[in-house]
Design an enzyme around this catalytic site. Structure first.
Site: not given
Ligand code: RIB
Ligand code: CA
Length: 313
Positions: A243
């Site tokens: 992500h």
């Molecule tokens: O949903 C994914 C996000 O939530 C990413 O930033 C992960 O690190 C958590 O913070």
């Protein structure tokens, strides 16, 4: 070209950690003016410790790290140890940090940096819940017209949510802060699950990091090897979605991504859809477009970029 000045606001989390390392491995492109930490994946004390560990791993003990919000603006804190392990960066295999945080709350640090920089000089890169950025906007609204851009990981639309059927974790944890940010008028580039779920690790991609025979290469491989377990089990995916590194990769090579500038609103009333990013992708409303929402990524080039830069640390 002058490196772009950024503040990384983060809740490490393995994927945040890799994003921080990617940014610190790219000093010719990015000047990390500060790292601000927020409660999210794990409580604030751990997200702050983890951010310090990444700065030390990258040999950058000069980076100011400021601790921020210990909980969301309104709701109770929700964490994600079930994904990241108790420390937040399970698999890193690193010693406790010796580097310490700077004095001053993250919210004040964000305001101070933005208000003392030239107009449009600073980009803020939130990788976790938007509590610090939302509080900074409430405390000093003038930062809205001085910031160059916000490039954030959060939300989802056709892909749905990962914390609830409707909401992605970062937005779900602090929907009120997200609402402040998305109403601020600041140019926003948004990396939702729709694009990050295409940036999947795989045995072949993981092997590239294992082949980087450095402390950073070993830490990234260890973290991603742990991090992918949840998503493989939950989604039956081939690997873990990276992500947060999508935010930094966009700053380095924006052509890797494709999307559209559309209206985005945040659900803050209904428990059923709390934290949902309501993305008007097809122009069903007359709402003003307020975010460039990414939906495409060249995943092969993304992973090549990531492995190349991590190998430089
Ligand atoms: O949903 C994914 C996000 O939530 C990413 O930033 C992960 O690190 C958590 O913070
Ligand atoms: Ca994060």
């Amino acid at each position: 070209m002058t490196p772009r000045k950024i503040i990384i606001d983060t809740d490490p989390g393995q994927d945040d950690a890799v994003a921080i390392l990617l940014a610190l491995a790219s000093p010719q492109d990015l000047e990390v003016v500060a790292i601000t930490t927020v409660a999210g994946n794990v409580p604030l004390a751990l997200t702050t410790r983890n951010a310090l560990m990444m700065c030390e791993l990258a040999g950058r003990t000069d980076i100011p790290v400021h601790a921020g919000a210990i909980r969301p603006m309104v709701r109770d804190l929700v964490t994600a140890e079930y994904v990241h392990g108790g420390s937040g960066i399970a698999g890193a295999g690193l010693p406790e940090p010796t580097m310490t945080i700077r004095s001053g709350h993250a919210v004040d640090a964000i305001i101070e940096i933005v208000m003392s920089a030239a107009d449009g000089e600073i980009t803020v890169c939130p990788l976790g819940p938007l509590t610090n950025v939302g509080l900074a906007l409430v405390r000093e609204p003038r930062i809205a017209e001085r910031l160059h851009e916000i490039v954030l990981m959060g939300g989802g639309f056709f892909e749905g949510g990962n914390r609830t059927p409707a909401a992605e974790f970062n937005i779900y944890v602090d929907p009120h802060a997200a609402d402040v940010v998305f109403r601020s008028g600041i140019p926003i580039t948004m990396m939702p699950l729709d694009v990050t779920h295409q940036a999947l690790t795989s045995p072949e991609r993981l092997a590239r990091f294992a082949a980087i025979d450095t402390p950073a290469g070993r830490a990234v491989h260890g973290m991603l090897d742990f991090f992918e377990r949840f998503d493989i089990e939950r989604y039956g995916m081939q690997g873990a979605p990276l992500h947060d590194p999508c935010v930094i990769a966009y700053l380095l090579e924006p052509e890797l991504f494709g999307g559209k500038t559309v209206p985005v609103r945040i659900e803050t009333a209904s428990e059923l859809t709390m934290g949902m990013t309501v993305v008007d992708w097809w122009g069903a409303t007359d709402d003003a477009p307020n975010a460039t929402v990414m939906r495409e990524i060249d995943a092969d080039r993304f992973f090549r970029l990531l492995a190349e830069r991590i190998a430089l640390l």
